[in-house]
Design a protein around this motif. Structure first.
Motif, PDB file in Angstrom:
ATOM      1  N   LEU A 116       1.243  41.397 -32.901  1.00  0.00           N
ATOM      2  CA  LEU A 116       1.208  42.779 -33.374  1.00  0.00           C
ATOM      3  C   LEU A 116      -0.149  43.438 -33.124  1.00  0.00           C
ATOM      4  N   PHE A 120       0.939  44.003 -28.617  1.00  0.00           N
ATOM      5  CA  PHE A 120       1.604  45.315 -28.592  1.00  0.00           C
ATOM      6  C   PHE A 120       0.592  46.418 -28.902  1.00  0.00           C
ATOM      7  N   ASP A 126       0.443  47.590 -23.520  1.00  0.00           N
ATOM      8  CA  ASP A 126       1.630  48.186 -24.152  1.00  0.00           C
ATOM      9  C   ASP A 126       1.716  49.677 -23.825  1.00  0.00           C
ATOM     10  N   LYS A 131      10.109  51.066 -24.893  1.00  0.00           N
ATOM     11  CA  LYS A 131      10.628  50.347 -26.053  1.00  0.00           C
ATOM     12  C   LYS A 131       9.949  48.984 -26.144  1.00  0.00           C
ATOM     13  N   ASP A 132       9.501  48.603 -27.334  1.00  0.00           N
ATOM     14  CA  ASP A 132       8.859  47.308 -27.549  1.00  0.00           C
ATOM     15  C   ASP A 132       9.867  46.299 -28.079  1.00  0.00           C
ATOM     16  N   PHE A 155       6.408  44.583 -38.110  1.00  0.00           N
ATOM     17  CA  PHE A 155       7.116  44.900 -36.866  1.00  0.00           C
ATOM     18  C   PHE A 155       8.192  45.955 -37.141  1.00  0.00           C
ATOM     19  N   LYS A 158       6.714  49.369 -37.420  1.00  0.00           N
ATOM     20  CA  LYS A 158       6.318  49.948 -36.136  1.00  0.00           C
ATOM     21  C   LYS A 158       7.498  50.097 -35.179  1.00  0.00           C
ATOM     22  N   ILE A 160       9.358  47.911 -33.752  1.00  0.00           N
ATOM     23  CA  ILE A 160       9.395  46.947 -32.657  1.00  0.00           C
ATOM     24  C   ILE A 160      10.624  46.075 -32.849  1.00  0.00           C
ATOM     25  N   SER A 181      14.799  42.018 -36.534  1.00  0.00           N
ATOM     26  CA  SER A 181      14.899  43.415 -36.966  1.00  0.00           C
ATOM     27  C   SER A 181      16.093  43.633 -37.879  1.00  0.00           C
TER      28      SER A 181
END
Length: 223
Positions: A116, A120, A126, A131-132, A155, A158, A160, A181
């Motif tokens: 993180l 990224f 980055d 899109k991450d 994450f 953010k 991600i 996620s």
């Protein structure tokens, strides 16, 4: 198979067709976080690298498409490939297969924090308009599950996208879910040789829009 599951299967295949056949067609920065702890062993670590390398071979690599980054971890985290360091598929694959195995503990929380704050980020390649996506491969439980969940939350803050893959019977489903996620981004395979069975599914999740990210994909590979 009943009618409902038949319809779901057909819909999933049709939805996946574009990215599965043609590769990633949107701008995405995809980072592989690969477990190199002592329990993995050298032969299985090589299988993790092969999984990442083969997935790269099925993506559209380029300045307007996909950039790849790779981090390995044991009790520490190691930046092996900066996002977008190479823009040629064969060069990325060669670099991945040369990554050394390190052994030691499983500090997943340390690795997540490293990704993180050190990966990224614009300084590490980055792209703000891409899109991450983070793909986590691990065969064990973190030494600090509470901090792993805490780092994973950042994450989500953010936006991600995190896909977590557990390998073998020593992983913890709750921890894998903490990292992912959403629960539909959690997968598990019996052993390292089965990683290849997840290729198309993870590529679809990493490459396409939310239209593909459904529980039916997980059902297709069998969690």
């Amino acid at each position: 198979m009943d009618l409902f599951n038949s319809v779901v299967l057909v819909w999933s295949i049709l939805s996946c067709l574009h990215v599965c056949v043609e590769g990633c067609v949107e701008k995405a920065d995809i980072v592989f976080l690969i477990d190199a702890s002592g329990s993995v062993r050298p032969a299985n670590f090589k299988k993790e690298l092969e999984f990442a390398s083969e997935m790269v071979g099925n993506l559209t690599i380029g300045s307007d498409y996909v950039h790849i980054g790779v981090v390995t971890f044991d009790s520490q985290a190691y930046l092996r490939l900066k996002i977008g360091q190479y823009n040629e598929t064969a060069t990325i694959q060669d670099a991945i297969m040369k990554i050394p195995y390190t052994s030691r503990g499983t500090s997943t929380d340390v690795a997540l924090q490293f990704v993180l704050t050190k990966v990224f980020v614009p300084q590490a390649g980055d792209r703000p308009n891409a899109k991450d996506v983070l793909v986590v491969l691990t065969d064990g439980i973190s030494g600090n599950r509470a901090n792993t969940a805490k780092q994973a939350y950042f994450f989500k803050e953010k936006h991600i996208q995190v896909i977590s893959v557990g390998i073998g019977g020593n992983t913890n489903k709750d921890e894998l879910t903490d990292m992912a996620s959403v629960p539909e981004y959690v997968f598990n395979v019996q052993d390292f040789s089965k990683l290849a069975t997840l290729q198309a599914t993870i590529k679809a999740l990493a490459c396409n829009t939310d239209a593909i990210t459904t529980p039916s994909l997980q059902w297709m590979v069998g969690y």
